[in-house]
Each structure stands twice: as C-alpha cells, then as structure tokens.
Design an enzyme around this catalytic site. Sequence first.
Site, PDB file in Angstrom:
ATOM      1  N   TYR A 169      -2.553   0.428  10.804  1.00 25.12           N
ATOM      2  CA  TYR A 169      -2.158  -0.107   9.250  1.00 25.12           C
ATOM      3  C   TYR A 169      -0.974   0.153   9.379  1.00 25.12           C
ATOM      4  CZ  TYR A 169      -3.161  -0.696   4.838  1.00 25.12           C
ATOM      5  OH  TYR A 169      -3.860  -1.158   2.848  1.00 25.12           O
ATOM      6  N   SER A 197       0.687  -1.328  -0.439  1.00 24.80           N
ATOM      7  CA  SER A 197       0.609  -0.309  -0.157  1.00 24.80           C
ATOM      8  C   SER A 197       1.083   1.231   0.017  1.00 24.80           C
ATOM      9  CB  SER A 197      -0.573  -0.304   1.457  1.00 24.80           C
ATOM     10  OG  SER A 197      -1.151   1.250   1.668  1.00 24.80           O
TER      11      SER A 197
END
Length: 244
Positions: free
Chosen positions: A144, A131
């Site tokens: 995250y 990501s």
Amino acid sequence: MTSRIAVVTGASSGIGAATARTLAAQGCHVYVGARRLDRLKDLADEIGGTALELDVTSDESVTRFADAIEAADVLVNNAGGAKGMSTVADADLDDWRWMWETNVLGTLRVTKALLPKLIASGDGLIVTITSVAAFHAYDNGSGYTSAKHAQAVLHRTLRGELLGQPVRLTEIAPGAVETEFSLVRFDGDAERAAKVYDGIDPLVAADIAEIVGFVASRPPHVNLDQIIVKPRDQADPGRFARRV
C-alpha cells in the site's frame, strides 16, 4: 460553483460518496463512478447527479466512462484502497497488483482520459486523494505505501507538466479515516477492521469531503498544492494515542 461539472471516482461509499454530496451542495452537477452501480444510482438520485459504472483497473471501462462525460471542471481521483498486511518476504503478488492497478494506474487512466476536458474548461481542478502512506513507510504495509507513494508522485509530476495550463492540482493526504477502507484491507473481517480505530477519534468521510469542497471553491488563481490531514490522536501511520 453553479453549473460546474465534477467527476468523482470511487463514489459508491466513504470519502467518494461524501465528496459527491458536498460538491452537489455547492451547485456542481456530479458524475459519480464506481463498480457498485446500485449504490451509485441511489446516490445520484439523492444529489441530482449522474451515475456511471466505472472500473478504474480496466482501460475499456475508463474509456466508456470518460466518453459519457461531455465536459469536466473538477476531477476527484478517490478510487483506491489497500489489501492485506503482509511483510515483503510474504508479499501476495495478487494483492500488490490490485493495489497498483487501483491506486496508481487507475488514477493515471482516469486523469489521462479526462485531462483534455479539464483543460478545455478554462478552470480545471484535479484533486487526488492519496494518504499519509504517501510520505511514510511502515512495517507490513509495503504494498500500500509503495502504491500511494507512486500515486502521489504521479500527481505531483502533473503539477509541473501542466504549469501554464488552466488546471489546478491538489493532493489531499488523509490519515486514519473510518470508512470501508479497513474492511476491504482485511477481506471483510469486520472485527479486525474495527480494531484499527479502537481508542481513537478517527476522521470521517465528511471531514475529507469538506476539504475537497473548500479546495474546489477557491478562485482560479489559488492552488492548494498539498493538504495533510490526520486525527488529533494520530502522529504518523503507526503511532496513535489510544484511550484503552
């Protein structure tokens, strides 16, 4: 690509399902793994692949999964996700454990289990979907972003450790992709999840799948180390040009 065997984790929806379709269209036999076996079976029937139940947070599940796959040429580590948007001060430790187990240790378990088969193929490929959160920190996203940083470093470390072996490694780091990602992050709150994409044209799962297909179709001497892809409307994880 014909006769190659590909393995895709987190394949019951989103990027994983789209990637399985793309690789199958390129001639691979695709093993799809996820916890939602009913969805997997429908996908496997559609693409002529093989559905195998997989929980990447379980050693036993990963072992059963890997043992059922006789050979592997391509591994797409796609299983992962986010939970919550708490600050560090208010961090939910259960959410953190889930994110680290799924993104980091899940990638480790599956990669470790299938690595001998990827090496034995003579032209293995490991694609890890990380990501843009693997490059940036942002407020309320520490669980995250820390997990994605760790997952990415795990993958990048392998690039050096496998140097000289017949295995290529590609990290694909997407920005905003409209899938079930935000629905999971917000515990099924569809209205809140939809607001993440308000006023922008986000990426869709097929955009990432097409990139995986391109990577997998390169000749053995070509290694695309790292690919960062974002919508035109996104500069970084927290900065968008919204038309509202």
